[in-house]
Design a protein around this motif. Structure first.
Motif, PDB file in Angstrom:
ATOM      1  N   ALA A  18      33.581  58.504  73.137  1.00 61.75           N
ATOM      2  CA  ALA A  18      34.346  59.465  72.026  1.00 61.75           C
ATOM      3  C   ALA A  18      33.137  60.776  71.002  1.00 61.75           C
ATOM      4  O   ALA A  18      33.757  61.174  70.511  1.00 61.75           O
ATOM      5  N   ILE A  19      31.407  60.859  71.635  1.00 60.83           N
ATOM      6  CA  ILE A  19      30.661  61.949  71.745  1.00 60.83           C
ATOM      7  C   ILE A  19      31.949  62.945  71.507  1.00 60.83           C
ATOM      8  O   ILE A  19      30.890  64.251  71.097  1.00 60.83           O
ATOM      9  N   GLY A  21      34.024  64.000  73.300  1.00 54.79           N
ATOM     10  CA  GLY A  21      35.686  64.033  72.872  1.00 54.79           C
ATOM     11  C   GLY A  21      35.181  65.248  70.997  1.00 54.79           C
ATOM     12  O   GLY A  21      36.035  66.465  70.404  1.00 54.79           O
ATOM     13  N   PHE A  22      34.434  64.066  70.603  1.00 59.18           N
ATOM     14  CA  PHE A  22      33.572  64.718  69.379  1.00 59.18           C
ATOM     15  C   PHE A  22      33.197  66.041  69.132  1.00 59.18           C
ATOM     16  O   PHE A  22      33.494  66.814  68.404  1.00 59.18           O
ATOM     17  N   ALA A  23      32.453  66.400  70.051  1.00 54.21           N
ATOM     18  CA  ALA A  23      31.764  67.914  70.231  1.00 54.21           C
ATOM     19  C   ALA A  23      32.932  68.313  70.737  1.00 54.21           C
ATOM     20  O   ALA A  23      32.750  69.822  70.171  1.00 54.21           O
ATOM     21  N   SER A  25      35.613  68.516  70.651  1.00 55.60           N
ATOM     22  CA  SER A  25      36.863  69.136  68.834  1.00 55.60           C
ATOM     23  C   SER A  25      36.170  70.371  67.772  1.00 55.60           C
ATOM     24  O   SER A  25      37.196  71.338  67.149  1.00 55.60           O
ATOM     25  N   GLN A  26      34.809  69.231  67.928  1.00 56.96           N
ATOM     26  CA  GLN A  26      33.971  70.927  66.316  1.00 56.96           C
ATOM     27  C   GLN A  26      33.958  71.783  67.328  1.00 56.96           C
ATOM     28  O   GLN A  26      34.109  73.140  66.765  1.00 56.96           O
ATOM     29  N   GLU A  29      37.155  73.881  67.120  1.00 53.10           N
ATOM     30  CA  GLU A  29      37.388  74.123  65.917  1.00 53.10           C
ATOM     31  C   GLU A  29      37.080  75.978  65.205  1.00 53.10           C
ATOM     32  O   GLU A  29      37.168  76.168  64.787  1.00 53.10           O
TER      33      GLU A  29
END
Length: 122
Positions: A18-19, A21-23, A25-26, A29
């Motif tokens: 999860a971490i 994937g979040f990194a 995606s940021q 972006e």
């Protein structure tokens, strides 16, 4: 392995995924948003009235006689100056640059098939 150890291991792996994937995606972006920015640095337009202008006039002559080319250029310079005086320009407003005559055969990469030896500008 017991059930609690498996559960803790599964939660740690899930949290890591999860971490990550979040990194990712940021980062994507920020990469996309960098294409949409414009930077302007201090050049602004402003209309200003002016009574000063530079009007560059030039003329050329070519020939095989150095003196003839130089005399023709001097005559052209005098004609241009007379024309400008007839149109209302003063001596202080007109600046004549020196005449330049170049020997085309003495240049480093000169070709012998030149129709004229001397080229002059004024």
């Amino acid at each position: 392995m017991n059930a609690i150890t498996r559960l803790v291991t599964a939660l740690l792996i899930a949290a890591g995924i999860a971490i990550a994937g979040f990194a990712v995606s940021q980062g994507l972006e920020r990469f996309r948003m960098s294409d949409r920015s414009v930077t302007v640095k201090g050049l602004a337009e402003k209309d200003v009235e002016s009574d000063f202008a530079v009007w560059t006039l030039s003329f050329r002559r070519a020939g095989n006689d150095f003196g003839g080319v130089q005399q023709a250029l001097a005559g052209d310079r005098d004609k241009v100056a007379a024309f400008l005086k007839e149109r209302g320009f003063t001596e202080a407003e007109v600046e004549a640059k020196p005449l330049q005559v170049q020997d085309l055969f003495t240049r480093e990469y000169a070709q012998g098939n030149q129709p004229f030896r001397f080229n002059g500008t004024g």
